[in-house]
Design an enzyme around this catalytic site. Sequence first.
Site, mmCIF file in Angstrom:
data_model
loop_
_atom_site.group_PDB
_atom_site.id
_atom_site.type_symbol
_atom_site.label_atom_id
_atom_site.label_comp_id
_atom_site.label_asym_id
_atom_site.label_seq_id
_atom_site.Cartn_x
_atom_site.Cartn_y
_atom_site.Cartn_z
ATOM 1 N N HIS A 175 0.833 -1.206 0.000
ATOM 2 C CA HIS A 175 0.000 0.000 0.000
ATOM 3 C C HIS A 175 0.867 1.255 0.000
ATOM 4 C CE1 HIS A 175 -2.582 3.006 2.229
ATOM 5 N NE2 HIS A 175 -3.352 2.688 1.211
ATOM 6 N N GLU A 181 2.037 1.813 -3.493
ATOM 7 C CA GLU A 181 0.959 2.387 -4.304
ATOM 8 C C GLU A 181 0.913 3.903 -4.155
ATOM 9 O OE1 GLU A 181 -3.603 3.348 -3.736
ATOM 10 O OE2 GLU A 181 -3.051 1.351 -3.012
ATOM 11 N N HIS A 182 1.006 4.389 -2.925
ATOM 12 C CA HIS A 182 1.011 5.833 -2.696
ATOM 13 C C HIS A 182 2.211 6.505 -3.357
ATOM 14 C CE1 HIS A 182 -2.068 6.810 0.578
ATOM 15 N NE2 HIS A 182 -2.292 5.547 0.274
ATOM 16 N N GLU A 235 -4.500 7.819 7.509
ATOM 17 C CA GLU A 235 -5.466 6.906 6.894
ATOM 18 C C GLU A 235 -5.788 5.747 7.835
ATOM 19 O OE1 GLU A 235 -5.863 4.256 2.752
ATOM 20 O OE2 GLU A 235 -4.126 5.575 3.079
#
Length: 421
Positions: free
Chosen positions: A49, A52-53, A129
Amino acid sequence: MRQRIQKTVLPNGLTILTEEMDHLRSASIGIWVRCGSRHEPITQSGISHFIEHMLFKGTEHRSIHDIAYETDLLGGNLDAFTSYECAGYSTKVLDEHVGRAFDLLADLVSAPLFDPTEIAKERQVILEEIKMIEDAPDELTTELFLKNFWPDHRLGTPISGTEESLNRITRDDLVSYWQQVYSPSNLIVSAAGHLCHEEIVAMADAAFGQRVSNGARPPDNQPRAHVCVVVHRKNHLEQVHMLLGAECPSLRSDDHFPLLMLNTILGGGVSSRLFLKIREEHGLAYAIDAAPLLFSDAGIFAIHAATSPEKVETLLELTIQELRRLKIEPPPPEEFDRAKQLVKASLVLSLDSCSARMAQMARHEIFFGRQLTAEEILQQVEAVTVEDINRLANEVFKPEALALVVVGCVNSLQFEPARLA
Protein backbone atom coordinates in the site's frame (compact mmCIF):
# COMPACT_ATOMS: atom_id res chain seq x y z
CA MET A 1 -22.86 -11.57 -25.16
CA ARG A 2 -20.01 -11.73 -27.66
CA GLN A 3 -16.57 -11.08 -26.20
CA ARG A 4 -13.48 -10.28 -28.25
CA ILE A 5 -10.79 -10.96 -25.66
CA GLN A 6 -7.22 -11.45 -26.86
CA LYS A 7 -4.14 -12.42 -24.85
CA THR A 8 -0.44 -12.02 -25.52
CA VAL A 9 2.44 -12.93 -23.20
CA LEU A 10 5.80 -11.24 -23.81
CA PRO A 11 9.01 -13.32 -23.55
CA ASN A 12 9.72 -11.80 -20.12
CA GLY A 13 6.33 -12.96 -18.79
CA LEU A 14 4.31 -9.74 -19.01
CA THR A 15 0.67 -10.59 -19.82
CA ILE A 16 -1.43 -8.35 -22.08
CA LEU A 17 -5.22 -8.73 -22.24
CA THR A 18 -7.59 -6.67 -24.39
CA GLU A 19 -11.23 -6.63 -25.34
CA GLU A 20 -12.13 -4.54 -28.37
CA MET A 21 -15.48 -2.73 -28.00
CA ASP A 22 -15.82 -0.84 -31.25
CA HIS A 23 -19.14 0.77 -30.39
CA LEU A 24 -17.49 2.92 -27.70
CA ARG A 25 -15.47 6.13 -27.96
CA SER A 26 -13.65 5.42 -24.70
CA ALA A 27 -11.14 2.94 -23.35
CA SER A 28 -10.05 1.75 -19.93
CA ILE A 29 -6.44 0.75 -19.36
CA GLY A 30 -5.00 -0.90 -16.29
CA ILE A 31 -1.69 -2.27 -15.09
CA TRP A 32 -2.28 -4.90 -12.44
CA VAL A 33 0.13 -6.54 -10.00
CA ARG A 34 -0.32 -10.20 -9.04
CA CYS A 35 0.71 -9.53 -5.43
CA GLY A 36 -1.11 -7.93 -2.53
CA SER A 37 -0.70 -7.39 1.18
CA ARG A 38 -0.98 -11.13 1.99
CA HIS A 39 2.32 -11.70 0.19
CA GLU A 40 4.35 -9.18 2.22
CA PRO A 41 6.86 -10.16 4.90
CA ILE A 42 5.16 -9.74 8.27
CA THR A 43 7.86 -7.26 9.33
CA GLN A 44 6.95 -5.06 6.33
CA SER A 45 3.19 -5.10 6.72
CA GLY A 46 1.68 -2.31 4.62
CA ILE A 47 4.58 -2.00 2.17
CA SER A 48 2.43 -2.78 -0.90
CA HIS A 49 0.00 0.00 0.00
CA PHE A 50 2.92 2.34 0.75
CA ILE A 51 4.34 1.67 -2.73
CA GLU A 52 0.96 2.39 -4.30
CA HIS A 53 1.01 5.83 -2.70
CA MET A 54 4.60 6.51 -3.71
CA LEU A 55 4.07 5.76 -7.41
CA PHE A 56 2.11 9.03 -7.66
CA LYS A 57 4.87 11.06 -6.02
CA GLY A 58 7.10 11.55 -9.02
CA THR A 59 8.91 9.43 -11.59
CA GLU A 60 12.16 9.72 -13.50
CA HIS A 61 10.25 11.56 -16.23
CA ARG A 62 7.37 13.34 -14.44
CA SER A 63 7.08 15.44 -11.30
CA ILE A 64 4.12 15.22 -8.94
CA HIS A 65 2.63 18.27 -10.66
CA ASP A 66 3.23 16.78 -14.11
CA ILE A 67 1.31 13.66 -13.09
CA ALA A 68 -1.60 15.72 -11.73
CA TYR A 69 -1.68 18.01 -14.77
CA GLU A 70 -1.57 15.16 -17.26
CA THR A 71 -4.25 13.25 -15.37
CA ASP A 72 -6.60 16.24 -15.65
CA LEU A 73 -5.67 16.72 -19.29
CA LEU A 74 -6.66 13.13 -20.04
CA GLY A 75 -9.95 13.43 -18.23
CA GLY A 76 -9.08 13.40 -14.55
CA ASN A 77 -9.78 9.71 -13.93
CA LEU A 78 -6.69 7.94 -12.59
CA ASP A 79 -7.32 5.27 -9.97
CA ALA A 80 -5.24 2.91 -7.88
CA PHE A 81 -5.85 0.32 -5.18
CA THR A 82 -4.12 -2.29 -3.09
CA SER A 83 -5.99 -5.38 -1.91
CA TYR A 84 -4.98 -8.53 -0.07
CA GLU A 85 -4.14 -10.41 -3.28
CA CYS A 86 -3.41 -7.82 -5.99
CA ALA A 87 -2.92 -4.15 -6.79
CA GLY A 88 -3.89 -2.06 -9.78
CA TYR A 89 -3.48 1.27 -11.55
CA SER A 90 -6.01 2.32 -14.15
CA THR A 91 -7.50 5.15 -16.14
CA LYS A 92 -10.44 5.70 -18.47
CA VAL A 93 -9.97 8.07 -21.39
CA LEU A 94 -11.28 9.00 -24.81
CA ASP A 95 -10.03 6.61 -27.46
CA GLU A 96 -7.82 9.34 -28.94
CA HIS A 97 -5.81 9.47 -25.69
CA VAL A 98 -5.06 5.75 -25.30
CA GLY A 99 -1.38 6.15 -26.16
CA ARG A 100 -0.77 9.03 -23.73
CA ALA A 101 -2.74 7.28 -20.99
CA PHE A 102 -0.72 4.09 -21.35
CA ASP A 103 2.54 6.05 -21.30
CA LEU A 104 1.50 7.73 -18.04
CA LEU A 105 0.52 4.45 -16.35
CA ALA A 106 3.67 2.67 -17.54
CA ASP A 107 5.83 5.51 -16.23
CA LEU A 108 4.21 5.38 -12.78
CA VAL A 109 4.71 1.63 -12.50
CA SER A 110 8.18 1.33 -14.02
CA ALA A 111 10.10 4.46 -12.99
CA PRO A 112 9.10 5.79 -9.54
CA LEU A 113 11.58 8.06 -7.78
CA PHE A 114 10.88 7.13 -4.14
CA ASP A 115 12.05 10.59 -3.12
CA PRO A 116 13.00 10.57 0.61
CA THR A 117 11.15 13.82 1.30
CA GLU A 118 7.97 12.48 -0.29
CA ILE A 119 8.35 9.17 1.55
CA ALA A 120 8.36 11.03 4.87
CA LYS A 121 5.26 13.03 3.93
CA GLU A 122 3.35 10.05 2.56
CA ARG A 123 4.15 7.99 5.63
CA GLN A 124 2.28 10.57 7.68
CA VAL A 125 -0.63 10.53 5.20
CA ILE A 126 -0.96 6.75 5.56
CA LEU A 127 -0.75 6.97 9.35
CA GLU A 128 -3.71 9.34 9.22
CA GLU A 129 -5.47 6.91 6.89
CA ILE A 130 -4.98 4.15 9.48
CA LYS A 131 -6.47 6.38 12.18
CA MET A 132 -9.52 7.01 9.99
CA ILE A 133 -10.53 3.37 10.45
CA GLU A 134 -11.14 4.00 14.15
CA ASP A 135 -13.73 6.62 13.18
CA ALA A 136 -15.44 4.38 10.60
CA PRO A 137 -17.29 1.64 12.54
CA ASP A 138 -18.20 -0.41 9.44
CA GLU A 139 -14.55 -0.69 8.40
CA LEU A 140 -13.34 -1.14 11.98
CA THR A 141 -15.75 -4.04 12.52
CA THR A 142 -14.48 -5.83 9.42
CA GLU A 143 -10.84 -5.19 10.32
CA LEU A 144 -11.33 -6.52 13.85
CA PHE A 145 -13.14 -9.59 12.54
CA LEU A 146 -10.31 -10.49 10.15
CA LYS A 147 -7.68 -9.82 12.80
CA ASN A 148 -9.35 -12.16 15.29
CA PHE A 149 -10.61 -14.78 12.83
CA TRP A 150 -7.24 -15.23 11.13
CA PRO A 151 -4.83 -14.02 13.85
CA ASP A 152 -1.78 -15.91 12.56
CA HIS A 153 -2.16 -15.09 8.88
CA ARG A 154 -1.47 -12.11 6.64
CA LEU A 155 -5.18 -11.99 5.67
CA GLY A 156 -5.78 -10.97 9.28
CA THR A 157 -3.45 -7.97 9.04
CA PRO A 158 -4.74 -4.61 7.72
CA ILE A 159 -3.78 -3.79 4.13
CA SER A 160 -2.39 -0.43 5.26
CA GLY A 161 -0.25 -2.10 7.91
CA THR A 162 0.11 -0.81 11.44
CA GLU A 163 1.75 2.28 12.88
CA GLU A 164 4.65 0.12 14.08
CA SER A 165 5.24 -1.68 10.77
CA LEU A 166 4.87 1.51 8.73
CA ASN A 167 7.47 3.33 10.79
CA ARG A 168 9.93 0.47 10.22
CA ILE A 169 9.77 0.62 6.42
CA THR A 170 12.76 2.43 4.88
CA ARG A 171 13.39 3.74 1.39
CA ASP A 172 15.64 0.74 0.71
CA ASP A 173 12.77 -1.54 1.72
CA LEU A 174 10.40 0.21 -0.68
CA VAL A 175 12.81 0.07 -3.61
CA SER A 176 13.77 -3.55 -2.98
CA TYR A 177 10.18 -4.77 -2.67
CA TRP A 178 9.08 -2.76 -5.72
CA GLN A 179 11.91 -4.29 -7.78
CA GLN A 180 10.86 -7.79 -6.70
CA VAL A 181 7.09 -7.49 -7.03
CA TYR A 182 6.76 -5.11 -10.00
CA SER A 183 8.63 -7.56 -12.16
CA PRO A 184 7.19 -8.17 -15.68
CA SER A 185 6.09 -11.71 -14.87
CA ASN A 186 3.98 -10.32 -12.02
CA LEU A 187 2.33 -7.63 -14.18
CA ILE A 188 -0.80 -7.68 -16.31
CA VAL A 189 -1.76 -5.01 -18.81
CA SER A 190 -5.53 -5.08 -19.23
CA ALA A 191 -7.43 -2.81 -21.62
CA ALA A 192 -11.00 -2.68 -22.91
CA GLY A 193 -12.86 -0.30 -25.18
CA HIS A 194 -12.25 1.30 -28.55
CA LEU A 195 -8.68 0.14 -29.08
CA CYS A 196 -6.50 -2.26 -31.05
CA HIS A 197 -4.87 -5.29 -29.42
CA GLU A 198 -1.74 -5.11 -31.57
CA GLU A 199 -1.23 -1.45 -30.65
CA ILE A 200 -1.55 -2.17 -26.91
CA VAL A 201 0.95 -5.04 -27.27
CA ALA A 202 3.38 -2.71 -29.06
CA MET A 203 3.05 -0.09 -26.30
CA ALA A 204 3.58 -2.70 -23.59
CA ASP A 205 6.58 -4.15 -25.38
CA ALA A 206 8.14 -0.71 -25.75
CA ALA A 207 7.60 0.11 -22.07
CA PHE A 208 8.38 -3.25 -20.46
CA GLY A 209 9.79 -5.60 -23.10
CA GLN A 210 13.44 -4.99 -22.23
CA ARG A 211 12.95 -5.46 -18.51
CA VAL A 212 14.04 -8.77 -17.03
CA SER A 213 11.77 -10.64 -14.66
CA ASN A 214 13.62 -10.97 -11.38
CA GLY A 215 10.95 -11.89 -8.89
CA ALA A 216 8.17 -14.42 -8.53
CA ARG A 217 5.02 -13.97 -6.52
CA PRO A 218 5.51 -15.34 -2.99
CA PRO A 219 3.49 -18.50 -2.40
CA ASP A 220 0.11 -18.43 -0.66
CA ASN A 221 -0.55 -20.36 2.53
CA GLN A 222 -4.13 -21.08 3.50
CA PRO A 223 -5.38 -19.45 6.72
CA ARG A 224 -6.82 -21.38 9.65
CA ALA A 225 -9.88 -19.99 11.39
CA HIS A 226 -9.96 -19.01 15.05
CA VAL A 227 -13.61 -18.77 16.14
CA CYS A 228 -14.25 -16.26 18.92
CA VAL A 229 -16.52 -13.47 20.17
CA VAL A 230 -15.01 -9.98 20.39
CA VAL A 231 -16.62 -6.95 22.02
CA HIS A 232 -14.89 -3.67 21.20
CA ARG A 233 -16.30 -0.84 23.28
CA LYS A 234 -16.79 2.55 21.60
CA ASN A 235 -18.72 4.81 23.95
CA HIS A 236 -19.33 7.65 21.49
CA LEU A 237 -21.20 5.50 18.96
CA GLU A 238 -24.99 5.69 18.94
CA GLN A 239 -25.29 2.22 17.42
CA VAL A 240 -23.67 -1.15 17.96
CA HIS A 241 -22.14 -2.55 14.77
CA MET A 242 -22.21 -6.31 14.39
CA LEU A 243 -20.37 -8.67 12.06
CA LEU A 244 -21.38 -12.31 12.28
CA GLY A 245 -19.35 -14.66 10.12
CA ALA A 246 -18.14 -18.16 9.36
CA GLU A 247 -15.75 -19.82 6.93
CA CYS A 248 -17.21 -20.37 3.48
CA PRO A 249 -15.99 -21.61 0.07
CA SER A 250 -13.24 -19.61 -1.61
CA LEU A 251 -13.33 -17.65 -4.84
CA ARG A 252 -11.92 -20.64 -6.73
CA SER A 253 -14.25 -23.20 -5.18
CA ASP A 254 -16.76 -25.19 -7.21
CA ASP A 255 -19.33 -23.84 -4.75
CA HIS A 256 -18.69 -20.23 -5.73
CA PHE A 257 -21.96 -19.75 -7.61
CA PRO A 258 -24.09 -21.69 -5.11
CA LEU A 259 -22.56 -19.36 -2.51
CA LEU A 260 -23.70 -16.29 -4.47
CA MET A 261 -27.20 -17.76 -4.60
CA LEU A 262 -27.18 -18.53 -0.85
CA ASN A 263 -26.01 -14.99 -0.13
CA THR A 264 -28.74 -13.47 -2.29
CA ILE A 265 -31.50 -15.50 -0.63
CA LEU A 266 -30.28 -14.73 2.88
CA GLY A 267 -29.09 -11.13 2.72
CA GLY A 268 -28.38 -9.92 -0.78
CA GLY A 269 -31.16 -7.40 -1.36
CA VAL A 270 -34.39 -5.79 -0.17
CA SER A 271 -36.32 -9.04 -0.78
CA SER A 272 -33.81 -11.16 1.14
CA ARG A 273 -34.82 -13.05 4.26
CA LEU A 274 -32.69 -11.05 6.67
CA PHE A 275 -33.82 -7.68 5.28
CA LEU A 276 -37.48 -8.63 5.44
CA LYS A 277 -37.16 -10.08 8.96
CA ILE A 278 -34.84 -7.54 10.60
CA ARG A 279 -35.96 -4.29 8.96
CA GLU A 280 -39.43 -4.75 7.52
CA GLU A 281 -40.94 -7.04 10.18
CA HIS A 282 -39.15 -5.89 13.34
CA GLY A 283 -37.65 -2.48 12.47
CA LEU A 284 -34.41 -3.32 14.28
CA ALA A 285 -31.96 -1.86 11.74
CA TYR A 286 -31.91 0.48 8.78
CA ALA A 287 -30.08 -2.18 6.80
CA ILE A 288 -28.68 -5.67 7.18
CA ASP A 289 -26.67 -7.36 4.48
CA ALA A 290 -24.71 -10.49 3.75
CA ALA A 291 -21.56 -10.09 1.68
CA PRO A 292 -19.00 -12.91 1.42
CA LEU A 293 -15.36 -11.86 1.76
CA LEU A 294 -13.73 -14.08 -0.83
CA PHE A 295 -10.06 -14.82 -1.44
CA SER A 296 -8.30 -17.27 -3.73
CA ASP A 297 -8.11 -20.02 -1.10
CA ALA A 298 -10.44 -18.89 1.71
CA GLY A 299 -13.70 -17.13 2.38
CA ILE A 300 -15.87 -15.64 5.11
CA PHE A 301 -19.65 -15.49 4.91
CA ALA A 302 -20.17 -12.14 6.63
CA ILE A 303 -23.43 -10.65 7.90
CA HIS A 304 -23.31 -7.00 8.94
CA ALA A 305 -25.86 -4.80 10.67
CA ALA A 306 -26.05 -1.89 13.11
CA THR A 307 -28.69 -1.26 15.76
CA SER A 308 -29.24 0.40 19.13
CA PRO A 309 -27.34 -1.15 22.07
CA GLU A 310 -30.50 -2.44 23.74
CA LYS A 311 -31.59 -4.21 20.55
CA VAL A 312 -28.40 -6.00 19.53
CA GLU A 313 -29.19 -9.29 21.29
CA THR A 314 -32.64 -9.43 19.70
CA LEU A 315 -31.09 -8.75 16.31
CA LEU A 316 -28.59 -11.57 16.85
CA GLU A 317 -31.30 -14.00 17.95
CA LEU A 318 -33.46 -13.27 14.89
CA THR A 319 -30.44 -13.61 12.60
CA ILE A 320 -29.63 -17.01 14.09
CA GLN A 321 -33.26 -18.04 13.56
CA GLU A 322 -33.02 -17.17 9.86
CA LEU A 323 -29.78 -19.11 9.45
CA ARG A 324 -31.40 -22.15 11.09
CA ARG A 325 -34.53 -21.83 8.94
CA LEU A 326 -32.44 -21.83 5.79
CA LYS A 327 -30.68 -25.01 6.97
CA ILE A 328 -33.88 -26.95 7.60
CA GLU A 329 -36.23 -25.40 5.00
CA PRO A 330 -34.92 -25.33 1.43
CA PRO A 331 -36.04 -22.18 -0.42
CA PRO A 332 -39.36 -22.62 -2.25
CA PRO A 333 -39.27 -22.51 -6.09
CA GLU A 334 -40.50 -18.92 -6.38
CA GLU A 335 -37.87 -17.56 -3.99
CA PHE A 336 -35.15 -19.69 -5.55
CA ASP A 337 -35.97 -18.58 -9.10
CA ARG A 338 -36.14 -14.92 -8.06
CA ALA A 339 -32.71 -15.17 -6.45
CA LYS A 340 -31.28 -16.86 -9.53
CA GLN A 341 -32.56 -14.09 -11.80
CA LEU A 342 -31.15 -11.46 -9.47
CA VAL A 343 -27.71 -13.09 -9.44
CA LYS A 344 -27.67 -13.41 -13.22
CA ALA A 345 -28.79 -9.81 -13.72
CA SER A 346 -26.22 -8.41 -11.29
CA LEU A 347 -23.39 -10.37 -12.93
CA VAL A 348 -24.31 -9.20 -16.44
CA LEU A 349 -25.20 -5.59 -15.59
CA SER A 350 -21.94 -5.16 -13.66
CA LEU A 351 -20.07 -5.53 -16.97
CA ASP A 352 -21.78 -2.74 -18.87
CA SER A 353 -18.72 -0.45 -18.91
CA CYS A 354 -15.27 -0.81 -20.41
CA SER A 355 -13.78 -0.18 -16.95
CA ALA A 356 -15.63 -3.18 -15.54
CA ARG A 357 -14.56 -5.36 -18.47
CA MET A 358 -10.95 -4.28 -18.04
CA ALA A 359 -11.03 -5.13 -14.32
CA GLN A 360 -12.74 -8.48 -14.83
CA MET A 361 -10.17 -9.61 -17.40
CA ALA A 362 -7.33 -8.85 -15.00
CA ARG A 363 -9.03 -10.52 -12.03
CA HIS A 364 -9.85 -13.64 -14.04
CA GLU A 365 -6.22 -13.91 -15.13
CA ILE A 366 -4.96 -13.49 -11.56
CA PHE A 367 -7.40 -15.81 -9.84
CA PHE A 368 -8.25 -18.39 -12.50
CA GLY A 369 -5.46 -18.15 -15.07
CA ARG A 370 -8.05 -17.92 -17.86
CA GLN A 371 -11.05 -15.89 -18.97
CA LEU A 372 -14.53 -17.01 -17.94
CA THR A 373 -17.02 -15.95 -20.61
CA ALA A 374 -20.35 -14.40 -19.74
CA GLU A 375 -22.09 -17.44 -21.18
CA GLU A 376 -20.04 -19.78 -18.99
CA ILE A 377 -20.80 -17.76 -15.87
CA LEU A 378 -24.54 -17.69 -16.60
CA GLN A 379 -24.54 -21.43 -17.26
CA GLN A 380 -22.89 -22.07 -13.91
CA VAL A 381 -25.49 -19.93 -12.15
CA GLU A 382 -28.28 -21.71 -14.01
CA ALA A 383 -26.86 -25.08 -12.89
CA VAL A 384 -27.24 -24.25 -9.17
CA THR A 385 -29.97 -26.33 -7.50
CA VAL A 386 -32.07 -26.01 -4.36
CA GLU A 387 -30.15 -28.99 -3.00
CA ASP A 388 -26.89 -27.05 -3.44
CA ILE A 389 -28.27 -24.21 -1.32
CA ASN A 390 -29.47 -26.54 1.42
CA ARG A 391 -26.18 -28.46 1.50
CA LEU A 392 -24.08 -25.30 1.57
CA ALA A 393 -26.17 -23.71 4.33
CA ASN A 394 -25.61 -26.78 6.51
CA GLU A 395 -21.88 -26.80 5.77
CA VAL A 396 -21.33 -23.10 6.49
CA PHE A 397 -23.76 -22.31 9.33
CA LYS A 398 -22.51 -24.69 11.99
CA PRO A 399 -22.80 -23.53 15.62
CA GLU A 400 -19.11 -24.13 16.30
CA ALA A 401 -18.09 -22.17 13.18
CA LEU A 402 -19.78 -18.82 13.91
CA ALA A 403 -17.61 -15.91 15.04
CA LEU A 404 -18.84 -12.49 16.13
CA VAL A 405 -17.45 -8.98 16.48
CA VAL A 406 -19.47 -6.10 17.92
CA VAL A 407 -18.31 -2.49 18.11
CA GLY A 408 -20.12 0.15 20.13
CA CYS A 409 -21.39 1.14 23.56
CA VAL A 410 -21.76 -2.36 24.95
CA ASN A 411 -19.88 -4.28 27.65
CA SER A 412 -21.08 -7.83 27.02
CA LEU A 413 -23.86 -9.73 25.30
CA GLN A 414 -25.61 -13.05 25.17
CA PHE A 415 -24.69 -14.96 22.01
CA GLU A 416 -26.04 -18.47 21.57
CA PRO A 417 -24.96 -20.02 18.24
CA ALA A 418 -25.94 -23.43 19.62
CA ARG A 419 -29.50 -22.56 18.55
CA LEU A 420 -28.33 -23.24 15.00
CA ALA A 421 -28.10 -26.96 15.73
